[in-house]
Design a protein around this motif. Structure first.
Motif, short mmCIF file in Angstrom:
data_model
loop_
_atom_site.label_atom_id
_atom_site.label_comp_id
_atom_site.label_asym_id
_atom_site.label_seq_id
_atom_site.Cartn_x
_atom_site.Cartn_y
_atom_site.Cartn_z
N SER A 118 93.92 143.66 -2.78
CA SER A 118 94.72 142.55 -2.26
C SER A 118 94.06 141.89 -1.04
N THR A 167 95.25 137.21 -21.09
CA THR A 167 96.27 138.21 -20.74
C THR A 167 95.91 139.58 -21.30
N ARG A 181 93.38 155.27 -9.55
CA ARG A 181 94.46 155.49 -8.59
C ARG A 181 94.87 156.95 -8.55
N GLN B 114 102.78 148.24 -5.45
CA GLN B 114 101.46 148.45 -6.05
C GLN B 114 100.35 148.35 -5.01
N ALA B 115 100.48 147.39 -4.11
CA ALA B 115 99.41 147.14 -3.14
C ALA B 115 99.30 148.26 -2.12
N SER B 178 99.99 146.96 -13.55
CA SER B 178 98.82 146.16 -13.16
C SER B 178 99.14 144.67 -13.19
N ARG B 181 99.74 142.79 -9.92
CA ARG B 181 98.59 142.49 -9.07
C ARG B 181 98.18 141.03 -9.18
N TRP B 182 98.38 140.46 -10.35
CA TRP B 182 97.89 139.09 -10.55
C TRP B 182 98.99 138.09 -10.89
N ILE B 189 101.22 131.20 -17.44
CA ILE B 189 101.89 131.98 -18.50
C ILE B 189 103.25 132.47 -18.01
N ILE B 194 104.04 137.48 -21.29
CA ILE B 194 103.32 138.68 -20.87
C ILE B 194 104.05 139.91 -21.37
#
Lengths: 208, 208
Positions: A118, A167, A181, B114-115, B178, B181-182, B189, B194
Motif C-alpha cells: 500500500s 480480473t 503472508r 488487509q493492509a 486480495s 487491495r485493488w 468493474i 468480481i
DNA sequence: AGTCAAACTGAACTGAACTCAGGTTGTTTG
DNA sequence: CAAACAACCTGAGTTCAGTTCAGTTTGACT
C-alpha cells in the motif's frame, strides 16, 4: 540470466549499499518494516546511523528499493520461465512453479513486498523515493500484465474459456502472493506441496 | 442478526468512541494508517488530540479495534450466509457471495484489515493493545477455520475431491481478500461482476 | 606527498505520538 | 437544590525514531 541481484556490481569496492540491503531485508522480513529501527540496520552492518544516509535518502527509500528489486526479479523470473512454452496450460503451470522457485532471502523479500504494497499508492515527498515508488508501481503493472496477457493468449487460442482476463489475472496473482503472508520455511507444509496445490487450482480456475 | 457494528450501544450518551472509529476508518482507509496523523482524526471528530486517549490507549489500539471489529463482522457474516445451505457447492457459493455483500464503509474496513494484517504477528507492549491483537488473531483463525471446515465437510460428503483442506482454504481466502487491495468503488468493474467471477473460480478450484 | 571523492561521524534538530496535571460538563443522589 | 462523582476534555510538556548538519577520515590515483 540477468536476475536483479541485491548486490549491484556497479558499486565502488568500499560501498556498503549491498550489505545494508541484505541487513534490511533480514530485519524488515523478520520483524516488519515499522517494527525495525533504522539504527538496528546500521548496527548490523557495523556503521553509524548517519552513514546510512550516504546510501539511502531515508528508511522508506531503502524499503522502496527492496520492493522494486523484488518486483523486477519476479517479472524477470516469470518471463524466463514462460519463454519456451507454447501450450497455454503448460505456460500457466511453468509460471506458477517459477513463482514458488525462490530462495529464503527471496521469500523475505516477497513478504516485505506484500506487507508494504500500500506504500506504492500515495506519492512520496522526496525525489529519489518517488522515483523508486513510480518504478515499483510500473513493475507491479508489468507483473499484472504478464498474467493477463498469458491468460488472453490462452483464451484466443481456445485453450481457456473466455473470461475477463484482467480480473482473472489479478485473482490468480492475488492467490499466489497471498502465500507469502503466512508461509514460513519452518512450517509443517513444504513449499513444493503448496506450489503443486496452487498450480492445480490455477489450471482449474483458468482452463475449465 | 447481531452484526458487529462500529457504534457500540453500550457506550455513554456523550461518548465519541463511535465517531472516532468512523473517522479513523475513513482516514486510515483512504490514506492508509501510517499516512494518517492521529491528530487529523481528532480534528475530524471535533476534539483535541489528547481527548483521543480517553477512548483509545494509542493510535495502534484504535487500528487494532477496527481490525478486530471487521474480523468479527466477516466471521458473523460467513456463518449467517452458510447456515441454511446443505449442498456443499451451494454453501461455497453463498460464502463467496457474502464476502462481497458489503457496504462502502465495510470495504474500507477490509482494506485497512488487509493492509495492516502483519501487525497481528508481533506482541504489543501495552495491555489493551495486546488484548485486541490476540482477539483479532483468534478471529483470523476462526475465519480460516470457517473455510477449511466448509471444505472438509464437502470432501467427506464426496462433493469435493480430497485435498489438503487447510492450504486450499487459505488459498481461497487469500484470493477473496486480495480483491480489497485493488478494488475501488469508482473503478470500471462493478463488485457484482468480481463476485461472480471469484465465485466461479472458487467452485472450480474446490469442486473439480 | 598531494588531491579528490567516497565513506563516515557526533551532535543537534524535527515532528508526531504520547503523558501529565489538572479543568469542565452533565448526571446521580441525599 | 447542591454536593459528589464519573465521564469527558484540554494546553503544556516529554519522548523517541528518523533525519540534518557541519565537518572528519579513508584510500585510490596521480
Amino acid at each position: 540470466m540477468a536476475r536483479a541481484r541485491i548486490v549491484d556490481p556497479e558499486e565502488g569496492p568500499r560501498s556498503k549499499r549491498g550489505a545494508i540491503l541484505v541487513a534490511a531485508v533480514e530485519r524488515f522480513g523478520e520483524d516488519g518494516y515499522e517494527n525495525t529501527k533504522w539504527s538496528e540496520v546500521a548496527d548490523r552492518v557495523g556503521i553509524g546511523q548517519t552513514a546510512l544516509y550516504h546510501y539511502f535518502e531515508s528508511k522508506a527509500h531503502c524499503l522502496l528499493t527492496i520492493m522494486r528489486l523484488e518486483l523486477q526479479r519476479s517479472h524477470d523470473q516469470f518471463v524466463e520461465a514462460t519463454k519456451d512454452e507454447t501450450d497455454p496450460v503448460e505456460e500457466v503451470r511453468a509460471a506458477v512453479r517459477s513463482a514458488f522457485a525462490v530462495t529464503e532471502q527471496e521469500i523475505r523479500q516477497m513478504r516485505i513486498l506484500q506487507a508494504n504494497m500500500s506504500l506504492l499508492a500515495t506519492p512520496r515527498k522526496s525525489k529519489r523515493e518517488e522515483t523508486e515508488r513510480v518504478a515499483a508501481r510500473q513493475l507491479v503493472q508489468m507483473v499484472e500484465r504478464d498474467w493477463t496477457s498469458l491468460l488472453m493468449r490462452g483464451m484466443s487460442k481456445g485453450a481457456f474459456p473466455l473470461r475477463d482476463a484482467h480480473t482473472l489475472g489479478l485473482s490468480v496473482l492475488g492467490m499466489i502472493v497471498s502465500v507469502w503472508r503466512w508461509y514460513r520455511p519452518t512450517g509443517a507444509i513444504p513449499l513444493s506441496e503448496i506450489s503443486e496445490m496452487i498450480e492445480g487450482c490455477v489450471v482449474r480456475m483458468v482452463a475449465e
